[in-house]
Design an enzyme around this catalytic site. Sequence first.
Site, short mmCIF file in Angstrom:
data_model
loop_
_atom_site.label_atom_id
_atom_site.label_comp_id
_atom_site.label_asym_id
_atom_site.label_seq_id
_atom_site.Cartn_x
_atom_site.Cartn_y
_atom_site.Cartn_z
N ASP A 43 62.10 87.58 -38.13
CA ASP A 43 63.45 87.96 -38.55
C ASP A 43 63.53 87.77 -40.06
O ASP A 43 63.33 86.66 -40.56
CB ASP A 43 64.50 87.08 -37.86
CG ASP A 43 65.91 87.65 -38.04
OD1 ASP A 43 66.31 87.84 -39.20
OD2 ASP A 43 66.59 87.89 -37.03
N CYS A 90 65.73 95.46 -24.59
CA CYS A 90 67.10 95.41 -24.09
C CYS A 90 68.09 95.47 -25.25
O CYS A 90 69.25 95.06 -25.11
CB CYS A 90 67.34 94.13 -23.30
SG CYS A 90 66.57 94.13 -21.67
N ARG A 144 68.40 98.22 -28.45
CA ARG A 144 68.93 99.54 -28.76
C ARG A 144 67.86 100.59 -28.52
O ARG A 144 66.68 100.37 -28.80
CB ARG A 144 69.38 99.65 -30.23
CG ARG A 144 70.26 98.54 -30.75
CD ARG A 144 71.51 98.33 -29.97
NE ARG A 144 72.41 99.48 -29.92
CZ ARG A 144 73.49 99.53 -29.16
NH1 ARG A 144 73.78 98.50 -28.36
NH2 ARG A 144 74.28 100.59 -29.18
N GLU A 194 71.87 108.30 -24.75
CA GLU A 194 72.25 107.82 -23.42
C GLU A 194 73.39 108.67 -22.88
O GLU A 194 74.35 108.93 -23.60
CB GLU A 194 72.67 106.34 -23.47
CG GLU A 194 71.51 105.40 -23.75
CD GLU A 194 71.90 103.94 -23.68
OE1 GLU A 194 73.12 103.64 -23.61
OE2 GLU A 194 71.00 103.09 -23.70
N HIS A 235 70.81 100.71 -18.98
CA HIS A 235 71.61 99.93 -19.96
C HIS A 235 72.47 98.89 -19.24
O HIS A 235 73.71 98.89 -19.33
CB HIS A 235 72.49 100.85 -20.81
CG HIS A 235 72.88 100.22 -22.12
ND1 HIS A 235 73.14 100.93 -23.26
CD2 HIS A 235 73.06 98.91 -22.48
CE1 HIS A 235 73.46 100.13 -24.25
NE2 HIS A 235 73.41 98.90 -23.80
N LEU A 236 71.80 97.97 -18.58
CA LEU A 236 72.50 96.95 -17.80
C LEU A 236 72.57 95.60 -18.49
O LEU A 236 73.05 94.64 -17.91
CB LEU A 236 71.79 96.77 -16.44
CG LEU A 236 71.71 97.99 -15.53
CD1 LEU A 236 70.99 97.63 -14.24
CD2 LEU A 236 73.10 98.53 -15.24
N ALA A 263 74.48 94.22 -20.65
CA ALA A 263 75.80 93.59 -20.68
C ALA A 263 76.57 93.80 -19.38
O ALA A 263 77.75 93.48 -19.31
CB ALA A 263 76.61 94.14 -21.85
#
Length: 543
Positions: free
Chosen positions: A174, A233, A235, A264, A283-284, A286
Amino acid sequence: MTHRVLVTDKLAEEGLAILKAEPGVEVVVDTKLAKDPAALKRALHEADGIAIRSGTTLTADVLDGQPRLKAIVRAGVGVDNIDVPAATRQGIVVMNTPGGNTISTAEHTMALMLSLARNVPRANDSLKSGKWDRNTFTGTQLEGKTLGVVGLGRVGLAVAHRAQGFGMTVVGYDPLLSAEKALEHGIESLQLDEIWPRCDFISVHTPLTPETRNIIDAKALAAMKPTARIINCARGGLIDESALVAALDAGKVAGAAIDVFDPEPPPSDLPVIKHPKIVVTPHLGASTEEAQVSVAVEAAQLLCNFLKRGQVRFAVNMPALDRAELQEVKLYLDLAWRLGMLHAQMDRGAIKNARLIYRGEVAARNTRLITASFAAGLMEAALDEPVNLVNAMSLARARGIEIEERSAEAPGDFGTMVQSEVTTERKTYVAAGTLFGKQFIRLVRLGSYLLDAHMDGTLLVFTHLDKPGLIGFIGRTMGDHGVNIAQMNVGREAPGGEAIGVVNLDSVPPPEALTALGENANVLSSSVIKLPERGVLPSWLQI
């Protein structure tokens, strides 16, 4: 005053209840607008705020010409579906809810990692088709393996902590997290090119930007172990999907799990969806009841706190600000705003750049906001679009005006002072202001001259020769034209030399009065500056 909030995506009832219970907030829910950009644009003309999820796209066209819209809140982390630069240019605050789905997304990442390691989806399909095939689906355990986390934000760190609970060694990358801080979380900080060959599992958790698009490309895949497994998970667009399929077919990597796509929903015949070595979910990340409620509640609170209490939190296009801090810096924002307006009316020539110097107590405040307030005052009269704390710096840069900040906490002649220097194609103009008590703003410097003038109402600023009788001449001239003088202040460097005067007037002098001033040989120049009356604030500061 009633604030209208538009909700165009499905929001949990707990969030809607907070909005509806807030006095002075009117809630309009219309999810059909998410699929009708033209209708959405029209609806936003009557909205002060909007709450969206991933189903609504706020393009530059939709956001163009929205004088009433003040805030956008994304119930979720990603703001890919919002044209943030366009919102910034329009002066609209964009906020997200970074904490609402952290746990949910981290848990889904671990679920996909375990499914991938133990071949759960393929084994499930095989058994349901009537087969008992234990040998084909032999997997690998997580303990003792190395996980590389690309992006050590909230979700990335949550994944790292859970992976450590499985006995995994975690390394990470990062650019905004120091190696020392990463080590506090038990993570060894590496560069990207060091991550790929070292890790058994790689999970990406970065935003999608031009720099991170296809961050896992053919070159990165070629550097990985043939047993490496990749999870996304975060983008869609972070992985070069065609390169991933090629690498899987060639045996260069062992598998992948993907929850997000670009666009999407993705085409049903997309190769990554059909590939037997890739686990996919729609796209699960959240999509838990807890996360849905959490982001909805947080989004509702952000909108209410902004519209009713002036609090800014989790904004992606301006500094965070709460009401207490706003009250602390409000006078400084007012001072800087007036300095900007002073320069806009007094300086001559096209502006090239500006510099603000903060001395004393103000240097410990949120100077980024104060600088933005100065920029707003400098530009607002010249633009036909709203200018405020959100977009002022962006609008300045778009016009080639760079505004520099310098701070010195040691006080000079005053306990606190804001000095502004604006360079035009002709010269550099200098003005400085300070605060007296808790309500009075004073102009204490113009050019090289020190003075003590009120920064409100109509100001007559004139340079002159320091000769006897000139002040009386100014007073008589204003009186002859029916203009009352409220205050007068003069600054000079030496007796008899050049000096500057600032006169506060009760009304704007007619052109004839200024002509009469110009006919006096001792008056070198004069300008009329129109500032707001004392205590009058811009609309964006009336919170």
